[in-house]
Design a protein around this motif. Structure first.
Motif, mmCIF file in Angstrom:
data_model
loop_
_atom_site.group_PDB
_atom_site.id
_atom_site.type_symbol
_atom_site.label_atom_id
_atom_site.label_comp_id
_atom_site.label_asym_id
_atom_site.label_seq_id
_atom_site.Cartn_x
_atom_site.Cartn_y
_atom_site.Cartn_z
ATOM 1 N N VAL A 7 0.820 -1.212 0.000
ATOM 2 C CA VAL A 7 0.000 0.000 0.000
ATOM 3 C C VAL A 7 0.853 1.261 0.000
ATOM 4 N N LEU A 8 0.194 2.330 -0.382
ATOM 5 C CA LEU A 8 0.766 3.667 -0.348
ATOM 6 C C LEU A 8 -0.190 4.527 0.459
ATOM 7 N N LEU A 9 0.317 5.232 1.467
ATOM 8 C CA LEU A 9 -0.479 6.176 2.241
ATOM 9 C C LEU A 9 -0.081 7.566 1.761
ATOM 10 N N ARG A 10 -1.082 8.326 1.332
ATOM 11 C CA ARG A 10 -0.786 9.632 0.739
ATOM 12 C C ARG A 10 -1.760 10.680 1.257
ATOM 13 N N ALA A 11 -1.380 11.919 1.069
ATOM 14 C CA ALA A 11 -2.231 13.038 1.465
ATOM 15 C C ALA A 11 -3.511 13.053 0.641
ATOM 16 N N VAL A 12 -4.531 13.643 1.216
ATOM 17 C CA VAL A 12 -5.793 13.827 0.515
ATOM 18 C C VAL A 12 -5.586 14.880 -0.568
ATOM 19 N N ASP A 66 -3.849 3.761 -0.938
ATOM 20 C CA ASP A 66 -3.816 3.285 -2.317
ATOM 21 C C ASP A 66 -3.219 1.889 -2.323
ATOM 22 N N ALA A 67 -3.914 0.939 -2.955
ATOM 23 C CA ALA A 67 -3.398 -0.422 -3.093
ATOM 24 C C ALA A 67 -2.605 -0.508 -4.390
ATOM 25 N N HIS A 68 -1.426 -1.109 -4.303
ATOM 26 C CA HIS A 68 -0.616 -1.314 -5.507
ATOM 27 C C HIS A 68 -1.226 -2.460 -6.311
ATOM 28 N N LYS A 69 -1.268 -2.278 -7.600
ATOM 29 C CA LYS A 69 -1.709 -3.343 -8.485
ATOM 30 C C LYS A 69 -0.589 -3.590 -9.483
ATOM 31 N N VAL A 70 -0.350 -4.844 -9.797
ATOM 32 C CA VAL A 70 0.726 -5.193 -10.720
ATOM 33 C C VAL A 70 0.452 -4.596 -12.105
ATOM 34 N N HIS A 71 1.430 -3.882 -12.645
ATOM 35 C CA HIS A 71 1.396 -3.271 -13.980
ATOM 36 C C HIS A 71 0.269 -2.258 -14.172
ATOM 37 N N GLU A 72 -0.293 -1.744 -13.104
ATOM 38 C CA GLU A 72 -1.331 -0.732 -13.218
ATOM 39 C C GLU A 72 -1.057 0.360 -12.198
ATOM 40 N N VAL A 73 -1.765 1.459 -12.340
ATOM 41 C CA VAL A 73 -1.644 2.524 -11.354
ATOM 42 C C VAL A 73 -2.339 2.080 -10.064
ATOM 43 N N PRO A 74 -1.850 2.549 -8.913
ATOM 44 C CA PRO A 74 -2.513 2.207 -7.652
ATOM 45 C C PRO A 74 -3.962 2.695 -7.652
ATOM 46 N N VAL A 75 -4.809 2.005 -6.899
ATOM 47 C CA VAL A 75 -6.202 2.382 -6.798
ATOM 48 C C VAL A 75 -6.500 2.761 -5.346
ATOM 49 N N THR A 76 -7.240 3.843 -5.139
ATOM 50 C CA THR A 76 -7.572 4.302 -3.796
ATOM 51 C C THR A 76 -8.662 3.403 -3.232
ATOM 52 N N VAL A 77 -8.363 2.760 -2.089
ATOM 53 C CA VAL A 77 -9.265 1.752 -1.535
ATOM 54 C C VAL A 77 -9.757 2.084 -0.134
ATOM 55 N N GLY A 78 -9.230 3.132 0.472
ATOM 56 C CA GLY A 78 -9.649 3.457 1.833
ATOM 57 C C GLY A 78 -8.950 4.687 2.358
ATOM 58 N N MET A 79 -9.123 4.874 3.661
ATOM 59 C CA MET A 79 -8.483 6.008 4.330
ATOM 60 C C MET A 79 -8.172 5.619 5.771
#
Length: 178
Positions: A7-12, A66-79
């Motif tokens: 996962v990636l934790l990022r600012a809003v 943001d969840a990392h997905k293989v060969h795709e951009v991460p998708v925001t899944v929560g907070m």
């Protein structure tokens, strides 16, 4: 950005307003966020603008998961939220929400572990705590597996459609502090 392999934790960001509008206005989530009325997009736009303020100034911090997905951009899944930040006593409350379709995939556990490391190491917190309804067994399991221990029960604390429910308080200390 704060990240690990999962996962990636990022600012809003301003682009998160529509997602926040959806999540914050889901009535089934209101009991855990102490919400009683819907949020407008205008309110959320103002919130996002203020989210850039320093955690020491606002006493709260929300990061998007943001969840990392293989060969795709991460998708925001929560907070994940830090609230009631108390820099004198070095403690804060913690809450997490992962969108329904991403639950059970280890995203919450990975984000929680990563955020706890940030809170203890970077923010220098001594302890984190959370409040969980007794019926939320998934959250209880998540926080216990992350090292939180049950320290109290507020009896009949939460009003639900089925009556009153107990709220459990959990605590976790910085690993080297005890």
């Amino acid at each position: 950005m704060i990240q690990n392999d999962e996962v990636l934790l990022r600012a809003v960001e301003p682009g998160d307003v529509d997602l926040l509008y959806d999540w914050e206005n889901r009535m089934e989530l209101w009991p855990v966020s102490n919400t009683l009325a819907p949020f407008s997009k205008a309110q959320l736009v103002r919130y996002v603008k203020n989210a850039a303020l320093d955690v020491f100034q606002t006493r709260q911090l929300r990061l998007m998961i943001d969840a990392h997905k293989v060969h795709e951009v991460p998708v925001t899944v929560g907070m994940i939220d830090l609230f009631d930040f108390d820099p004198f006593h070095n403690r804060a409350g913690l809450g997490i929400m992962v969108n329904q379709e991403w639950r059970g995939r280890g995203v919450a556990a990975s984000a929680l572990k990563l955020f706890m490391s940030y809170a203890f190491s970077t923010l220098g917190l001594h302890q984190l705590y959370c409040h969980i309804s007794e019926s939320n067994t998934a959250s209880i399991k998540l926080f216990e597996s992350a090292g939180f221990t049950l320290v109290g029960v507020k009896q009949e604390w939460l009003k639900t459609s089925k009556g009153y429910e107990d709220e459990l308080m959990f605590q976790c200390f910085r690993p080297s502090s005890r």
